[in-house]
Design a protein around this motif. Sequence first.
Motif, short mmCIF file in Angstrom:
data_model
loop_
_atom_site.label_atom_id
_atom_site.label_comp_id
_atom_site.label_asym_id
_atom_site.label_seq_id
_atom_site.Cartn_x
_atom_site.Cartn_y
_atom_site.Cartn_z
N VAL A 87 -4.04 -5.06 -1.11
CA VAL A 87 -4.48 -4.92 0.28
C VAL A 87 -4.69 -6.30 0.89
O VAL A 87 -5.40 -7.14 0.33
N VAL A 102 0.81 -1.22 0.00
CA VAL A 102 0.00 0.00 0.00
C VAL A 102 0.84 1.27 0.00
O VAL A 102 0.29 2.37 -0.02
N TYR A 141 -1.57 5.13 -2.87
CA TYR A 141 -2.70 4.85 -1.99
C TYR A 141 -3.19 6.11 -1.27
O TYR A 141 -4.39 6.33 -1.16
N GLY A 179 -8.40 -0.47 -2.82
CA GLY A 179 -7.40 0.55 -3.08
C GLY A 179 -7.24 0.86 -4.55
O GLY A 179 -8.03 0.43 -5.39
N ALA A 230 -2.20 -1.55 -5.88
CA ALA A 230 -2.21 -1.91 -4.45
C ALA A 230 -2.60 -3.37 -4.30
O ALA A 230 -3.36 -3.91 -5.11
N CYS A 287 -11.41 0.80 0.68
CA CYS A 287 -10.04 0.62 1.17
C CYS A 287 -9.58 -0.83 1.01
O CYS A 287 -8.38 -1.10 0.92
#
Length: 93
Positions: free
Chosen positions: A73, A16, A21, A67, A71, A64
């Motif tokens: 995650v 991230v 991000y 992302g 990314a 989130c």
Amino acid sequence: MSSELRTVAVVVSGRVQGVGYRMWAQGEAGRLGLSGHVRNRPDGTVEAVFSGTPDAVARMLEACRHGPPGARVTDVAITGPGDTVPAAGFAIR
């Protein structure tokens, strides 16, 4: 009106950092009308505080988990309810 606001602190783990991000989070938070901040942590994670309507915060938490492109995650951990509601706007720290 404060009962209509939700504030959460989160730590996002995975790949991230170095993938945009924080800028992505700032854009998403602005689109959802959230205030707060986001920053890189020395351990390679990203820490953020989001404050806004419960629905907008829930949408941000879900976003989130994915992302920006690039990314990877692995976890979005809610580390606490933010103690105070951040000032209006969303900052990269």
